[in-house]
Motif scaffolding. Structure first.
Motif, PDB file in Angstrom:
ATOM      1  N   LYS A   1      25.154  32.983  28.632  1.00 17.94           N
ATOM      2  CA  LYS A   1      25.233  31.806  27.771  1.00 17.94           C
ATOM      3  C   LYS A   1      23.836  31.344  27.387  1.00 17.94           C
ATOM      4  O   LYS A   1      23.646  30.775  26.324  1.00 17.94           O
ATOM      5  CB  LYS A   1      25.978  30.670  28.479  1.00 17.94           C
ATOM      6  N   PHE A   2      22.863  31.610  28.265  1.00 17.38           N
ATOM      7  CA  PHE A   2      21.496  31.212  27.985  1.00 17.38           C
ATOM      8  C   PHE A   2      20.991  31.888  26.711  1.00 17.38           C
ATOM      9  O   PHE A   2      20.294  31.282  25.907  1.00 17.38           O
ATOM     10  CB  PHE A   2      20.597  31.545  29.175  1.00 17.38           C
TER      11      PHE A   2
ATOM     12  N   TYR B   1      22.344  30.136  23.791  1.00 13.76           N
ATOM     13  CA  TYR B   1      21.554  28.931  23.520  1.00 13.76           C
ATOM     14  C   TYR B   1      20.311  29.302  22.707  1.00 13.76           C
ATOM     15  O   TYR B   1      19.906  28.568  21.814  1.00 13.76           O
ATOM     16  CB  TYR B   1      21.131  28.248  24.819  1.00 13.76           C
TER      17      TYR B   1
ATOM     18  N   MET C   1      16.189  24.984  30.984  1.00 14.24           N
ATOM     19  CA  MET C   1      16.074  25.050  29.533  1.00 14.24           C
ATOM     20  C   MET C   1      15.284  23.872  28.966  1.00 14.24           C
ATOM     21  O   MET C   1      14.575  24.017  27.986  1.00 14.24           O
ATOM     22  CB  MET C   1      17.468  25.080  28.919  1.00 14.24           C
TER      23      MET C   1
END
Length: 187
Positions: A33-34, A37, A102
């Motif tokens: 998922k990073f 992003y 993040m």
């Protein structure tokens, strides 16, 4: 708007999609998922960059380019400072010396700090040229020529970092170059 612009838009979007490495996104189960992003941040960059270019073009020479660049730098520094301070506070409260997420990054390494400073200087130069170019010339031409950053990024990826691009990156770059060529030929 001519047919060349529509074709260039489709070619450019397909090129960007291919540069995002669709094989990894679709088939790689370890895709995080990073990374999504990161892709979303790239889309956000495009939207905010286009919006700021239009605003700069609209105000034209009513405000000197140095004033626009000054405010860009002041707000960028303010936001960056808040992120750094937030990282230190969060690290202190959680007793986590290796805090890295993040939104909050602690810059404790001198090499990393030097890299961050040089990125700031390069981005300042980038914004200076973009602002002045947008005020002087038609913003669509400046935006089109600015897309050569993708080609330069591609070259730096190979020459500086030694990363061999995959076939998607090569085709994506060629599609974006074709889109740029169509837009320039339409002007």
């Amino acid at each position: 708007i001519t047919w060349k612009i529509y074709v260039a838009l489709v070619l450019g979007m397909c090129g960007v999609f291919l540069l995002a490495n669709p094989e990894e996104i679709i088939f790689d189960r370890s895709f995080s998922k990073f990374k999504l992003y990161g892709l979303a941040a790239g889309v956000g960059h495009g939207i905010f960059r286009a919006s700021s270019s239009i605003i700069i073009r609209k105000i034209g020479s009513a405000i000197e380019s140095q004033v626009v660049i000054f405010y860009h730098s002041v707000y960028g520094l303010t936001i960056f400072s808040l992120i750094i301070v937030g990282g230190y506070i969060t690290g202190f409260l959680t007793k986590n010396e290796n805090l890295s997420s993040m939104f909050f990054v602690r810059v404790t390494d001198s090499l990393l700090l030097a890299i961050c400073i040089s990125i700031g200087i390069l981005m300042f130069c980038c914004q200076s040229f973009a602002t002045k170019g947008t005020q002087i010339c038609d913003s669509s031409i400046v935006a089109t020529v600015r897309n050569f950053s993708i080609v330069f990024g591609f070259v730096y990826q190979v020459l500086v970092f030694g990363e061999v691009p995959n076939v998607f990156a090569i085709i994506g770059t060629l599609l974006i170059m074709a889109a740029i060529g169509l837009i320039i030929s339409d002007k």
